[in-house]
Design an enzyme around this catalytic site. Structure first.
Site, PDB file in Angstrom:
ATOM      1  CD  GLU A 188      -1.521   0.792   3.343  1.00 12.74           C
ATOM      2  OE1 GLU A 188      -1.273  -0.268   4.297  1.00 12.74           O
ATOM      3  OE2 GLU A 188      -2.046   1.458   4.023  1.00 12.74           O
ATOM      4  CG  ASP A 237       1.555   0.634   7.071  1.00 10.92           C
ATOM      5  OD1 ASP A 237       2.756   0.388   6.835  1.00 10.92           O
ATOM      6  OD2 ASP A 237       1.212   2.045   6.801  1.00 10.92           O
ATOM      7  CG  ASP A 266      -1.946   1.362  10.206  1.00 11.59           C
ATOM      8  OD1 ASP A 266      -2.466   0.662   9.393  1.00 11.59           O
ATOM      9  OD2 ASP A 266      -1.516   2.372  10.099  1.00 11.59           O
ATOM     10  CG  ASP A 324      -6.040   3.777   7.607  1.00 19.84           C
ATOM     11  OD1 ASP A 324      -7.210   3.660   7.792  1.00 19.84           O
ATOM     12  OD2 ASP A 324      -5.266   4.905   7.364  1.00 19.84           O
TER      13      ASP A 324
END
Ligand code: 0RA
Length: 638
Positions: free
Chosen positions: A426, A499, A501, A503
């Site tokens: 991403e 990541d 996280d 997102d």
């Protein structure tokens, strides 16, 4: 000379310490799957009491706290009388020693020994921070409480009680399990399955978290279950008539099947009421019987449309939904998760029973049989046609295919599927580090920039209009949806690198949803993985360390000099890491850990994905990731 055991040693061996030391050896794992095994275990014991003819109701309660369960049956009640030799009540022996259950399982009783279930209530007791057994029999109610498998006090006689049965309440030990929160939906689905397999049993599920009570009773048994599975498959049936057969002498066998227009086959098999997710000898006997019965029907009825057509076993089973339940006196289970039946005789037993009855059914239901054979002929023709189309495409496009690759793809040199990997990354900055850190001989990188569409419940054409997804499909080389063809695949491993996280989880979920809906076989055939970038960054003076999880972080911290002042921060994103570190922690096959994405079964996965949407993304991600870990050796320590 070999050591000789003393009496004291034997007592130690039979105690529960080994269970707490190596829980995974008894319940497979200490993740959510292992946690739920505890419930299945206790429920199986209650259901055994039903199979033995003494109980017709099992009530399973998920407590409000979400981390404790009660299983209640109306059977005879576990015996509480003193064991003459051990001078302890039978109940206590059953719950505090390994394998003592066998003593109670003699005669005509079925015992679930050998599988993951059937490890005994004592294993559940050992792995529970608290377990309470309440027994009602002989006019009294008795109770004993245990902590981590050890009685808190002797068995108590609470008082007079009319009625009989067993209640086991347990709360798994949070120092053993990664999570102790039960998943109500998983429990409900499991109990629903069981209620079809044991048609004379009423199972009640009380979810105290929501206040809901569900009564699961399916007197229609396996045929009713087949109807439900066919309905879930959401494809028209080939013929209205379904095949069902039961044998009640010797090993009990029940089999049911129906052909649908689906392109997949769905098989559910059970041994002694326990799902065999990995199949085994009984399931292969069943599948073989279907294929042989059809072949025989085609041969004896000289069906013209099949002349000169090479029909494979897969053609015959395409679209079949089948349920098989067998009861085996001494089941042997095999495989990593002990979910495969291994008794060699079962293949011939099932085949010998199902094949002739299915042949007779086909001959007596000629119109259904003709529809089924027609369906099989179409499956064979479609397979031959698509094979031709593929080789045609291959011939034409060996050169031109590369031209249509998306510009942002950094391709790798090898075309060898055993080696090649595609990292889907991403964002551009992470894409940059990945491009620098990769080994371009076998690792390709595709950065995603724009928004990814949620493919759930959206028409295929709309999905493919999404730029990022279209690029992904082009890079993969397989096509998607109806045009999907695994033979075009350009990389052996497709690795999502996001990541760690919310997102990142969200994008992973969207990508997985897309892959699952429109390139299903990519997941089913084990090509899809999730990379695991580190979770923590630890700075000590000029040095930086990266830790993949809490345990790894503690390991690193404890290895530092006593006077050092480490600065620990949560890893903020792939962009933060330079290429050599990304390589060492996340990309390099020698040092990284990947999670493999797998699907347990078509129907389950379908349900899972639909349910996932609209909930907290981090949570959703976890749910999908009921995954097996391709871990480096040092992580295989449980
Ligand atoms: C052994 C003997 C008897 C009952 C049971 C076991 C028993 C075990 C479980 C586990 C869950 N529920 C259960 N209910 C009964 C019967 C002994 C007798 O009464 O003769």
């Amino acid at each position: 000379m070999a050591n000789r055991y003393t009496a004291a040693d034997i007592t130690v061996l039979e105690g529960l310490e080994p269970v707490r030391k190596r829980p995974s050896m008894y319940i497979g794992s200490t993740d959510a799957k292992g946690l739920h095994h505890l419930v299945w275990e206790i429920v199986d014991n209650a259901v055994d009491e039903h199979l033995n003819g003494f109980a017709d109701s099992v009530i399973v309660t998920l407590h409000k706290s979400g981390d404790a369960v009660t299983v209640q049956d109306n059977g005879r009640g576990i015996p509480v009388d003193m064991h003459p030799k051990h001078k302890r009540p039978a109940l206590e022996l059953l719950l505090t020693t390994l394998h003592s259950g066998a003593k109670f399982g003699e005669g005509d009783n079925y015992i679930h020994s050998g599988g993951l279930h059937g490890v005994g209530s004592s294993v559940v007791n050992a792995l529970s921070k608290q377990l309470t057994a309440t027994i009602r029999r002989d006019g009294y109610e008795y109770q004993q409480v245990y902590r981590k498998g050890i009685p808190v006090a002797p068995l108590k006689k609470l008082g007079q009680f009319r009625g009989h049965g067993t209640l086991i309440t347990f709360a798994p030990d949070d120092t053993i399990f990664k999570t102790t929160q039960f998943d109500a939906e998983q429990i409900r689905a499991h109990l629903e399955d069981m209620s079809y397999i044991h048609s004379g049993l009423t199972i009640v599920f009380k979810n105290e978290k929501t206040g809901e009570t569900l009564e699961l009773s399916h007197p229609g048994g396996i045929p009713e279950f087949l109807g439900k599975l066919v309905k879930d498959a959401d494809k028209p049936t080939v013929s209205d008539a379904a095949f069902y057969v039961a044998r009640t002498t010797g090993e009990k066998i029940e089999a049911a099947l129906q052909w649908t227009e689906a392109t997949e086959e769905v098989f559910r098999s059970y041994v002694n009421g326990i799902r065999t997710l990995a199949g085994g000898t009984h399931e292969s006997g069943f599948k073989g019987a279907i294929v042989k019965a059809i072949r025989n029907y085609i041969a004896t009825h000289e069906i013209k449309a099949t002349k000169g057509l090479d029909i494979t076993a897969e053609d015959i089973r395409e679209g079949v939904v089948g349920v098989l339940s067998v009861f085996v006196r001494e089941p042997m289970f095999q495989g990593q998760t002990k979910e495969r039946l291994n008794n060699p005789e079962m293949n011939a037993i099932i085949d010998g029973f199902v094949r002739p009855t299915l042949e007779a059914w086909l001959s007596n239901n000629m119109s259904a049989a003709d529809q089924i054979v027609g369906r099989i002929v179409l499956a064979a023709r479609a397979r031959l046609a698509s094979r031709e189309a593929v080789s045609e495409v291959k011939r034409k496009s060996a050169g031109s295919k590369r031209l249509s690759l998306p510009g942002k793809l950094a391709d790798c040199k090898t075309g060898d599927l055993n080696k090649s990997e595609l990292f889907i990354v991403e964002g551009d900055s992470a894409g940059g580090s990945a491009k620098q850190g990769r080994d371009n001989r076998f690792q390709a990188v595709l950065p995603l920039r724009g928004k990814i569409l949620n493919a759930e419940g959206i028409a295929f054409s709309t999905v493919m209009a999404n730029r990022e997804l279209a690029d992904l499909v082009n890079a993969l080389g397989t096509g998607a949806g109806d045009k999907f063809n695994i033979n075009g695949l350009r990389y052996g491993k497709i690795i999502l690198l996001m990541d760690a996280d919310a997102d990142g989880y969200h994008i992973s979920t969207l990508l997985l949803t897309f892959l699952f809906r429109h390139l299903t076989d990519l997941i089913r055939k084990g090509h899809v993985y999730i990379a695991q970038p580190p979770l923590y960054r630890i700075d000590v003076g000029k040095e930086t360390f990266w830790a993949r999880d809490d345990r790894h972080k503690e390991e690193i911290l404890s290895g530092l000099r006593a006077n050092s002042k480490p600065d620990v921060s949560r890893f903020k994103g792939l962009g933060e890491m330079d290429a050599p570190v990304l390589k060492a922690t996340t990309l390099d096959p020698r040092t990284r850990t990947l999670l493999k994405v797998n699907i347990e079964s078509n129907l389950d996965a379908d349900r899972t994905f639909v349910e996932l949407l609209g909930k907290d993304p981090a949570h959703r991600f976890k749910f999908i990731m009921e995954s097996s870990t391709l871990a480096v050796a040092e992580e295989l320590d449980i």
